[in-house]
Design an enzyme around this catalytic site. Structure first.
Site, PDB file in Angstrom:
ATOM      1  N   HIS A 133       4.136 -12.142   7.798  1.00 11.12           N
ATOM      2  CA  HIS A 133       4.610 -10.995   7.011  1.00 11.12           C
ATOM      3  C   HIS A 133       5.745 -10.339   7.820  1.00 11.12           C
ATOM      4  O   HIS A 133       5.769 -10.428   9.052  1.00 11.12           O
ATOM      5  CB  HIS A 133       3.425 -10.033   6.871  1.00 11.12           C
ATOM      6  CG  HIS A 133       3.647  -8.845   5.998  1.00 11.12           C
ATOM      7  ND1 HIS A 133       4.333  -7.728   6.416  1.00 11.12           N
ATOM      8  CD2 HIS A 133       3.237  -8.582   4.735  1.00 11.12           C
ATOM      9  CE1 HIS A 133       4.331  -6.833   5.452  1.00 11.12           C
ATOM     10  NE2 HIS A 133       3.673  -7.333   4.408  1.00 11.12           N
ATOM     11  N   ASP A 210      -2.384 -10.491  13.617  1.00 12.34           N
ATOM     12  CA  ASP A 210      -2.261  -9.603  12.463  1.00 12.34           C
ATOM     13  C   ASP A 210      -3.459  -9.883  11.545  1.00 12.34           C
ATOM     14  O   ASP A 210      -3.490 -10.898  10.842  1.00 12.34           O
ATOM     15  CB  ASP A 210      -0.923  -9.892  11.762  1.00 12.34           C
ATOM     16  CG  ASP A 210      -0.786  -9.157  10.432  1.00 12.34           C
ATOM     17  OD1 ASP A 210      -1.752  -8.490   9.994  1.00 12.34           O
ATOM     18  OD2 ASP A 210       0.294  -9.261   9.823  1.00 12.34           O
ATOM     19  N   GLN A 213      -5.108  -9.311   6.451  1.00 10.83           N
ATOM     20  CA  GLN A 213      -5.737 -10.000   5.315  1.00 10.83           C
ATOM     21  C   GLN A 213      -7.068 -10.641   5.710  1.00 10.83           C
ATOM     22  O   GLN A 213      -7.707 -11.291   4.888  1.00 10.83           O
ATOM     23  CB  GLN A 213      -4.787 -11.088   4.769  1.00 10.83           C
ATOM     24  CG  GLN A 213      -3.463 -10.562   4.264  1.00 10.83           C
ATOM     25  CD  GLN A 213      -3.584  -9.780   2.957  1.00 10.83           C
ATOM     26  OE1 GLN A 213      -4.619  -9.776   2.297  1.00 10.83           O
ATOM     27  NE2 GLN A 213      -2.513  -9.091   2.600  1.00 10.83           N
ATOM     28  N   LYS A 236      -6.390  -2.112   2.745  1.00  8.02           N
ATOM     29  CA  LYS A 236      -6.735  -3.407   2.138  1.00  8.02           C
ATOM     30  C   LYS A 236      -8.238  -3.670   2.237  1.00  8.02           C
ATOM     31  O   LYS A 236      -8.738  -4.660   1.727  1.00  8.02           O
ATOM     32  CB  LYS A 236      -5.955  -4.534   2.829  1.00  8.02           C
ATOM     33  CG  LYS A 236      -4.444  -4.452   2.628  1.00  8.02           C
ATOM     34  CD  LYS A 236      -3.765  -5.654   3.186  1.00  8.02           C
ATOM     35  CE  LYS A 236      -2.292  -5.429   3.462  1.00  8.02           C
ATOM     36  NZ  LYS A 236      -1.445  -5.348   2.282  1.00  8.02           N
ATOM     37  N   CYS A 374       6.959  -9.778   1.081  1.00  5.13           N
ATOM     38  CA  CYS A 374       7.331  -9.416   2.463  1.00  5.13           C
ATOM     39  C   CYS A 374       7.242 -10.623   3.393  1.00  5.13           C
ATOM     40  O   CYS A 374       6.774 -10.516   4.530  1.00  5.13           O
ATOM     41  CB  CYS A 374       6.451  -8.280   2.996  1.00  5.13           C
ATOM     42  SG  CYS A 374       6.570  -6.777   2.053  1.00  5.13           S
TER      43      CYS A 374
HETATM   44  C1  LIG Z   1      -0.315 -10.176   6.548  1.00  7.99           C
HETATM   45  C2  LIG Z   1       0.129  -8.757   6.478  1.00  7.99           C
HETATM   46  N1  LIG Z   1       0.597  -8.152   7.578  1.00  7.99           N
HETATM   47  C3  LIG Z   1       1.002  -6.880   7.575  1.00  7.99           C
HETATM   48  C4  LIG Z   1       0.968  -6.128   6.434  1.00  7.99           C
HETATM   49  C5  LIG Z   1       1.429  -4.699   6.479  1.00  7.99           C
HETATM   50  O1  LIG Z   1       0.386  -3.820   6.280  1.00  7.99           O
HETATM   51  P1  LIG Z   1       0.645  -2.240   6.177  1.00  7.99           P
HETATM   52  O2  LIG Z   1       1.767  -2.077   5.210  1.00  7.99           O
HETATM   53  O3  LIG Z   1      -0.627  -1.718   5.676  1.00  7.99           O
HETATM   54  O4  LIG Z   1       0.997  -1.759   7.504  1.00  7.99           O
HETATM   55  C6  LIG Z   1       0.516  -6.696   5.244  1.00  7.99           C
HETATM   56  C7  LIG Z   1       0.509  -5.937   3.981  1.00  7.99           C
HETATM   57  O5  LIG Z   1       0.806  -6.446   2.919  1.00  7.99           O
HETATM   58  C8  LIG Z   1       0.076  -8.047   5.269  1.00  7.99           C
HETATM   59  O6  LIG Z   1      -0.369  -8.660   4.160  1.00  7.99           O
END
Ligand SMILES: Cc1ncc(COP(=O)(O)O)c(C=O)c1O
Length: 416
Positions: A133, A210, A213, A236, A374
């Protein structure tokens, strides 16, 4: 059935209809049709207990944290620190190694600015995977720009799993940091982070996982994973927006300078200098999202009351159902078929634009995401401008899967 089998104890599992009824928004109608919410990878829906916990905090306990001796202040501090403890237990880490913050994006930036920026230099390499992401790409690009370090990309196998041999071969002596998603938000791939982080550690590479998910869909044991940093985002996992956390090994937390300065992260301030707070509080400047964390604590309690193994099994069933039905649709291509994947399905239908499909589905009450999720570098490598993404959660139903497929077939007849 064989009589010996009939005597086996039956584990009934939760009453999924009752679980679903915990989510007030799922009774809504969209465009006159019952809402079918298939965008939980974007943000999950919230059960009533989370909404009520936030409401109750503001109605009965609202005060700032760590600053007062009055009763409300103590209650607010206890509630905030209680949420930290609940989340720590959920992730199997120590509460005093868990920095509360606004989400994964902030958590990864904290590692980038506080750990990587002061340490990396020209000649060093940051290893990331193709499936990241932007939140796990852009902070490293900023670090690379400032330090002269470079970024290397580990590629994927055709089914969307990580090419592990390639990843390990890429762990050369110049690699100082590995940044990797536990679960891909586009492909659903679940990476074997425990094995990968152990390989990284053997080579002296610091690992950042990260877990955005992963935390909502899998039982997590961060201590067993053996990474250096692990980031989660609350919204999430049935919690409020603007909540999340970074777990960091104690030695990193102690060595890292604060990222943001202000109140609450200090012990003593004079114009000659400042003595910083210890542990996670050193990184929690300013008034935090107190009510949000109270809600996240309730979300963790809620998920635990269902059981993460039950969540995973339920989502696996829904995924199998949806995948089987999607595969029957002519001209439909699914991106990401790694074994053991999470309940995220990215797809395209030949001749139909992703946004057009998503718009037509919305007219049927079905909420999916369309676009690049993203993850521009991943979509570039897949050779597509956008995909549709249906992401399932334990509160979805098999009837909703059928409704989604019917709506998709209707949209396909109009577009393709
Ligand atoms: C794999 C992953 N990393 C990071 C993020 C970013 O999360 P946040 O916007 O809650 O900081 C997301 C959100 O869609 C994600 O799916």
């Amino acid at each position: 059935m064989h009589s010996a089998e009939a005597k086996l104890p039956v584990c009934p599992g939760p009453d999924w209809a009752a679980v679903r009824a915990d989510f007030p928004i799922l009774t809504r109608e969209i465009q006159g049709k019952p809402l079918i919410y298939l965008d939980s990878a974007n943000t999950s829906q919230k059960p009533a207990c989370v909404i009520e916990a936030v409401d109750d905090f503001y109605r009965r306990h609202n005060a700032n944290v760590s600053r007062t001796v009055h009763t409300l202040g103590t209650e607010a501090t206890d509630a905030y620190e209680g949420a930290r403890s609940k989340l720590a237990r959920f992730l199997n880490v120590r509460a005093d190694e868990l920095v509360l913050c606004s989400g994964t994006t902030f958590a990864i930036n904290l590692v980038a600015y506080s750990w990587a920026l002061p340490r990396l230099k020209a000649g060093d390499t940051i290893l990331v995977s193709r499936m990241e992401h932007h939140a796990n790409i852009v902070p490293w690009q900023l670090v690379a720009e400032h330090t002269g370090a470079r970024i290397k990309v580990a590629e994927l196998a055709p089914d969307g799993s990580l090419d592990l041999a390639g990843l390990y071969a890429a762990m050369t002596a110049d690699v100082k940091l590995l940044a990797l998603a536990h679960v891909s938000n586009v492909l659903g791939t679940v990476n074997p982070v425990r094995e990968i982080c152990q390989e990284a550690r053997k080579r002296g590479i610091v690992s950042v996982v990260d877990g955005s998910q992963a935390a909502p869909h899998r039982s997590l044991d961060i201590t067993a994973i053996g990474c250096d940093f692990y980031a989660v985002t609350g919204h999430k996992m049935c919690g409020p927006t603007g909540t999340g956390a970074l777990w960091a090994r104690r030695e990193h937390l102690q060595a890292m300078p604060p990222f943001v300065g202000g109140g609450d992260m200090i012990k003593e301030v004079s114009f000659e200098g400042t003595v910083f707070n210890e542990g996670p509080h050193k990184f929690e400047a300013g008034t935090p999202n107190i009510a949000g964390f109270v809600g996240l604590g309730a979300a963790v309690d809620y998920l635990q009351s269902i059981g993460m193994a039950q969540v995973e099994a339920r989502e696996g069933e829904l995924l199998a159902h949806a995948t089987e039905e999607l595969e029957k649709i002519e001209g439909l291509r699914i991106f990401g078929q790694a074994p053991g994947k999470a309940a995220v399905i990215s797809f395209l239908i030949q001749g139909a634009h992703a946004h057009d499909l998503a718009t037509l589905l919305d007219l049927e009450g079905v909420a999916i995401r369309s676009g690049q999720h993203c993850a521009h570098p991943l979509l570039q490598s897949l050779g597509v401008a956008a995909t549709c993404r249906a992401s399932l959660a334990f509160y979805n139903t098999h009837e909703e899967v059928e409704g989604f497929i019917a709506a998709l077939n209707k949209a396909r007849r109009l577009l393709a």
